[in-house]
Design a protein around this motif. Structure first.
Motif, PDB file in Angstrom:
ATOM      1  N   LEU A 216      31.193  15.393  14.291  1.00 19.37           N
ATOM      2  CA  LEU A 216      31.699  16.505  13.491  1.00 19.37           C
ATOM      3  C   LEU A 216      30.562  17.159  12.709  1.00 19.37           C
ATOM      4  CD1 LEU A 216      34.983  14.891  12.083  1.00 19.37           C
ATOM      5  CD2 LEU A 216      34.673  16.188  14.202  1.00 19.37           C
ATOM      6  N   GLU A 217      30.879  18.313  12.146  1.00 21.05           N
ATOM      7  CA  GLU A 217      29.942  19.026  11.280  1.00 21.05           C
ATOM      8  C   GLU A 217      30.236  18.676   9.817  1.00 21.05           C
ATOM      9  OE1 GLU A 217      27.435  20.900  12.048  1.00 21.05           O
ATOM     10  OE2 GLU A 217      27.728  20.896  14.213  1.00 21.05           O
ATOM     11  N   PRO A 218      29.207  18.580   8.999  1.00 17.63           N
ATOM     12  CA  PRO A 218      27.779  18.711   9.294  1.00 17.63           C
ATOM     13  C   PRO A 218      27.239  17.488  10.022  1.00 17.63           C
ATOM     14  CG  PRO A 218      28.108  18.131   7.002  1.00 17.63           C
ATOM     15  CD  PRO A 218      29.470  18.366   7.552  1.00 17.63           C
ATOM     16  N   THR A 219      26.315  17.739  10.918  1.00 17.98           N
ATOM     17  CA  THR A 219      25.759  16.670  11.725  1.00 17.98           C
ATOM     18  C   THR A 219      25.049  15.652  10.837  1.00 17.98           C
ATOM     19  OG1 THR A 219      25.382  18.289  13.467  1.00 17.98           O
ATOM     20  CG2 THR A 219      24.303  16.162  13.697  1.00 17.98           C
ATOM     21  N   GLY A 220      25.348  14.399  11.099  1.00  9.53           N
ATOM     22  CA  GLY A 220      24.762  13.314  10.324  1.00  9.53           C
ATOM     23  C   GLY A 220      25.748  12.590   9.445  1.00  9.53           C
ATOM     24  N   VAL A 221      26.961  13.149   9.279  1.00  8.12           N
ATOM     25  CA  VAL A 221      27.958  12.463   8.466  1.00  8.12           C
ATOM     26  C   VAL A 221      28.426  11.205   9.190  1.00  8.12           C
ATOM     27  CG1 VAL A 221      28.770  14.479   7.213  1.00  8.12           C
ATOM     28  CG2 VAL A 221      29.741  13.950   9.445  1.00  8.12           C
ATOM     29  N   PHE A 222      28.978  10.291   8.414  1.00 10.90           N
ATOM     30  CA  PHE A 222      29.476   8.996   8.886  1.00 10.90           C
ATOM     31  C   PHE A 222      28.335   8.081   9.347  1.00 10.90           C
ATOM     32  CE2 PHE A 222      33.139  11.802   9.467  1.00 10.90           C
ATOM     33  CZ  PHE A 222      34.122  11.086   8.810  1.00 10.90           C
ATOM     34  N   ALA A 223      27.095   8.415   9.007  1.00  8.15           N
ATOM     35  CA  ALA A 223      25.988   7.504   9.289  1.00  8.15           C
ATOM     36  C   ALA A 223      26.031   6.360   8.283  1.00  8.15           C
ATOM     37  CB  ALA A 223      24.658   8.236   9.210  1.00  8.15           C
ATOM     38  N   ARG A 224      25.541   5.190   8.727  1.00  6.63           N
ATOM     39  CA  ARG A 224      25.555   4.033   7.835  1.00  6.63           C
ATOM     40  C   ARG A 224      24.220   3.799   7.157  1.00  6.63           C
ATOM     41  NH1 ARG A 224      28.697   1.107  12.628  1.00  6.63           N
ATOM     42  NH2 ARG A 224      27.596   2.843  13.631  1.00  6.63           N
ATOM     43  N   ASN A 225      23.205   4.517   7.573  1.00  9.09           N
ATOM     44  CA  ASN A 225      21.906   4.425   6.916  1.00  9.09           C
ATOM     45  C   ASN A 225      21.129   5.691   7.235  1.00  9.09           C
ATOM     46  OD1 ASN A 225      20.605   3.923   9.562  1.00  9.09           O
ATOM     47  ND2 ASN A 225      21.604   1.913   9.385  1.00  9.09           N
ATOM     48  N   LEU A 226      19.958   5.802   6.635  1.00  7.19           N
ATOM     49  CA  LEU A 226      19.153   7.004   6.817  1.00  7.19           C
ATOM     50  C   LEU A 226      18.697   7.163   8.258  1.00  7.19           C
ATOM     51  CD1 LEU A 226      17.622   9.447   5.716  1.00  7.19           C
ATOM     52  CD2 LEU A 226      15.782   7.893   5.040  1.00  7.19           C
ATOM     53  N   ALA A 227      18.287   6.067   8.894  1.00 10.65           N
ATOM     54  CA  ALA A 227      17.803   6.149  10.275  1.00 10.65           C
ATOM     55  C   ALA A 227      18.894   6.665  11.214  1.00 10.65           C
ATOM     56  CB  ALA A 227      17.313   4.778  10.734  1.00 10.65           C
ATOM     57  N   GLU A 228      20.123   6.196  11.030  1.00  7.92           N
ATOM     58  CA  GLU A 228      21.220   6.662  11.881  1.00  7.92           C
ATOM     59  C   GLU A 228      21.537   8.126  11.608  1.00  7.92           C
ATOM     60  OE1 GLU A 228      25.666   5.172  13.311  1.00  7.92           O
ATOM     61  OE2 GLU A 228      24.854   4.511  11.378  1.00  7.92           O
ATOM     62  N   CYS A 229      21.454   8.541  10.344  1.00 10.07           N
ATOM     63  CA  CYS A 229      21.710   9.937   9.988  1.00 10.07           C
ATOM     64  C   CYS A 229      20.703  10.862  10.673  1.00 10.07           C
ATOM     65  CB  CYS A 229      21.649  10.101   8.479  1.00 10.07           C
ATOM     66  SG  CYS A 229      21.853  11.802   7.902  1.00 10.07           S
ATOM     67  N   LEU A 230      19.415  10.513  10.621  1.00  6.13           N
ATOM     68  CA  LEU A 230      18.397  11.327  11.273  1.00  6.13           C
ATOM     69  C   LEU A 230      18.537  11.284  12.786  1.00  6.13           C
ATOM     70  CD1 LEU A 230      15.297  10.380   9.067  1.00  6.13           C
ATOM     71  CD2 LEU A 230      16.868  12.314   8.802  1.00  6.13           C
ATOM     72  N   SER A 231      18.918  10.132  13.318  1.00  4.92           N
ATOM     73  CA  SER A 231      19.087  10.010  14.773  1.00  4.92           C
ATOM     74  C   SER A 231      20.190  10.923  15.286  1.00  4.92           C
ATOM     75  CB  SER A 231      19.398   8.549  15.141  1.00  4.92           C
ATOM     76  OG  SER A 231      18.356   7.683  14.744  1.00  4.92           O
ATOM     77  N   LEU A 232      21.307  11.008  14.562  1.00  2.39           N
ATOM     78  CA  LEU A 232      22.399  11.876  14.991  1.00  2.39           C
ATOM     79  C   LEU A 232      21.957  13.337  15.035  1.00  2.39           C
ATOM     80  CD1 LEU A 232      25.325  10.287  12.928  1.00  2.39           C
ATOM     81  CD2 LEU A 232      25.004  10.162  15.408  1.00  2.39           C
ATOM     82  N   GLN A 233      21.156  13.753  14.067  1.00  2.00           N
ATOM     83  CA  GLN A 233      20.684  15.140  14.059  1.00  2.00           C
ATOM     84  C   GLN A 233      19.668  15.391  15.165  1.00  2.00           C
ATOM     85  OE1 GLN A 233      19.887  16.659   9.968  1.00  2.00           O
ATOM     86  NE2 GLN A 233      20.596  14.646   9.277  1.00  2.00           N
ATOM     87  N   LEU A 234      18.815  14.412  15.436  1.00  2.00           N
ATOM     88  CA  LEU A 234      17.825  14.566  16.512  1.00  2.00           C
ATOM     89  C   LEU A 234      18.497  14.581  17.875  1.00  2.00           C
ATOM     90  CD1 LEU A 234      15.063  12.201  15.101  1.00  2.00           C
ATOM     91  CD2 LEU A 234      14.895  14.692  15.356  1.00  2.00           C
TER      92      LEU A 234
END
Length: 523
Positions: A216-234
């Protein structure tokens, strides 16, 4: 020996915390915003309290007050409000000596070319365009400004999207629970296992729903840590190749600017690494930030400090921040003169006492704040003249002894209170700092001024000669400041300044990659 009961009179002293005293202490430590809310509640609860600006002496039962009387017109001049005003167009034009169109440009009749026909199917009212034909309008127009100003929350935004991508009601229930578990930054807090146990659903199903929600938007939500948040956007940008995966997996090395280790782990050269870091810096580490938390209330000054013409400091209370309430004793007297029951008389008496005590407590609060602020300005005059380097060591007991109050009272006064000075807005607590010993017989130094000197040294250091904590200790000793190395490290950490090793690595890195990594990446 027989026991017997008897009455004995003894004289002693004890402190009794009456409700009125508790109220005065509470008012003393409340900031302006909370004090205003407290006064609003009292105004609603107590019929004998009124706002000063709402008090109308002309109402029955209200005695006129000199505070609200306007200036008296000079002798021989009538009050303008009692005069009969000219409303005839010809009479006005004659009195003005010109046509009304010349005197009042906005009232000039527009030329025919200035008229604009309303869009087809729309009527033109006296104040605005209406969305329906003039014949079918009910006189009500939508409040478009309120609609546009309404800020949607992150949870509502995600719930609307989840209702589109999820058809199963059970999955929607899981989605709602996952949305409720998000923090303000958009990260998923808590454990999926605990949430599955609470919902009574299989863990695998929660992971499936979570994978759908992470799209969903915004991309990166529901991440459990910073690395996962950046990975979803990449992944969405199709930039999550093996080299970028290695970089995201080693974010601590990126924060320390250890580019040599990153080049080795990612298998890239300096140019590729610089491009990858630039790509990372363009990502949003907190996807929920645009929706944000409720806007923070701006700090309001309680005291103003300004330089007087004689080079002394003028200290004034901020009257705009002080609540002004009045006690309507005339209303209470009028009610008591009527036929009232004993319960009504008790109600009026109690409210009259509470109202009088509240006004006295507010007055005492204002005087105490002014007294404490005056003593702070007197002892910290060096700050107003020289800046942070002029701060002197100061504690609550010193101020309390000087003004004849208890230390706890000074602590309550200085909590969440602000002073507006020529150098900016500062909390009163800012002017209290611990003492740092001097090397000789000179005065002790304020911890805040020492912290400022450390920052000045580091800001002015040569990239080829980065100052270590030991060197800073030695230079401070030359400046007559005795401080331990661990204290320098503590002050440096409080200023969010990296160690000498990290600073040297950052300053010697290539220009493109040497830009400081976004502070907001540290969650």
């Amino acid at each position: 020996m027989a026991l017997s009961a008897k009455l004995v009179m003894r004289q002693g002293q004890s402190m009794v915390m009456t409700p009125q005293l508790l109220q005065a202490i509470k008012l003393l430590q409340l900031p302006n915003i909370e004090l205003a809310a407290y006064i609003e509640n009292e105004l609603e609860r107590n019929p004998l309290l009124e706002r000063a600006e709402d008090f109308n002496p002309s109402e029955p039962g209200n005695e006129p007050s000199a505070l609200f009387e306007g200036p008296t017109p000079p002798e021989g001049e009538a009050d303008w409000a009692s005069q009969e005003l000219e409303t005839d167009v010809a009479g006005l034009a004659q009195n003005l000596g010109t046509e009304l169109g010349n005197a009042f440009e906005s009232d000039r009749a527009p030329a025919p070319a200035e008229f604009c026909a309303p869009p087809e199917g729309h009527g033109l009212s006296a104040t605005s365009w209406s969305g329906v034909a003039s014949g079918g309008s009910d006189g009500l127009t939508p409040d478009l400004e309120a609609y546009a100003a309404a800020q949607i929350s992150l949870g509502d935004h995600l719930a609307r999207q989840a209702a589109i991508v999820l058809a199963d009601p059970a999955d929607m229930m899981i989605a709602r629970a996952l949305i409720d578990a998000l923090d303000e930054a958009g990260y998923l807090t808590g454990s999926l296992g605990d949430l599955a146990d609470r919902l009574g659903a299989p863990l695998a199903r929660l992971e499936t729903v979570l994978a759908r929600l992470q799209q969903l938007e915004p991309t990166g939500v529901f991440a459990r840590n910073l690395a996962e948040c950046l990975s979803l956007q990449l992944i969405e940008r199709n930039r999550f190749d093996p080299a970028m995966q290695a970089l995201v997996a080693n974010l601590p090395l990126l924060a320390k600017r250890d580019h040599a280790a990153l080049r080795r782990l990612c298998g890239v050269d300096d140019e590729d690494l610089a491009d990858m870091i630039a790509e990372i810096r363009r990502l949003e580490p907190k996807p929920g930030r645009p929706f944000g938390a409720p806007p923070e209330q701006l700090a309001t000054a309680d005291v103003f400090v300004a330089l007087a013409p004689d080079n002394s400091w003028r200290i004034e209370l901020n009257n705009e921040a002080l609540p002004r309430v009045l006690v309507n004793e005339s209303y209470a007297a009028n009610v008591k003169r009527g036929r009232t029951s004993e319960a009504d008389r008790l109600f009026l008496t109690t409210n009259l006492q509470n109202a009088n005590w509240l006004t006295k407590s507010l007055e005492q609060r204002a005087r105490t704040i002014l007294k404490v602020a005056s003593e702070i300005v007197r002892r910290q005059d060096g700050f107003f003249l020289e800046g942070v380097v002029g701060l002197r060591p100061l504690n609550l007991k010193t101020v309390a002894d000087a003004i004849g109050m208890h230390e706890s009272t000074v602590s309550r006064v200085t909590s969440n209170k602000y002073i507006h000075t020529p150098r900016g807005l500062f909390e009163m607590k800012y002017f209290f700092s611990t003492s740092i010993a001097s090397n000789g017989v000179g005065e002790a130094h304020s911890a805040e001024s020492v912290r400022f000197k450390i920052k000045q040294m580091i800001d002015a250091e040569d990239p080829s000669d980065v100052l270590s904590d030991d060197v800073i200790v030695a230079r401070l000793k030359v400046a007559d400041i005795v401080i331990a190395r661990r204290t320098v490290a503590k002050y440096r950490d409080s200023l969010r300044i990296p160690s000498s090793v990290d600073r040297r690595r950052e300053k010697m890195a290539p220009p493109v990659a040497a830009g400081s990594f976004r502070n907001s990446l540290t969650l």
